[in-house]
Write a protein that holds these residues in place. Structure first.
Motif: not given
Length: 81
Positions: A70-81
């Motif tokens: 879940l941390r990896r998913l959150r980081a990838s979402r934040e990186a796309r912003r």
């Protein structure tokens, strides 16, 4: 924490949140329904709690596979912003 004093276990509710995140869901709405029925939480509150859990060392110690995923998913979402 030291080896003599490991971090305390996550609460029952925190463990239940992590358990829901480990499951796969058959379709839209099933997870939100389970959140309401099993935890008695609104989906918004659930995701607030889940996000806080991702930064909690007790949650990481309890379920490292789920928390790290879940941390990896959150980081990838934040990186796309």
């Amino acid at each position: 924490m030291t080896a003599e004093h490991p971090p305390p276990e996550p609460s029952d509710r925190d463990r239940a949140v992590l358990a829901l995140e480990r499951r796969s869901w058959p379709g839209p709405g099933a997870k939100e329904r389970a959140i309401r029925e099993q935890l008695g939480l609104s989906p918004t509150r659930y995701y607030q709690l889940l996000n806080a859990l991702l930064d909690d060392p007790r949650a990481l110690a309890h379920d490292p596979v789920t928390v790290n995923r879940l941390r990896r998913l959150r980081a990838s979402r934040e990186a796309r912003r």
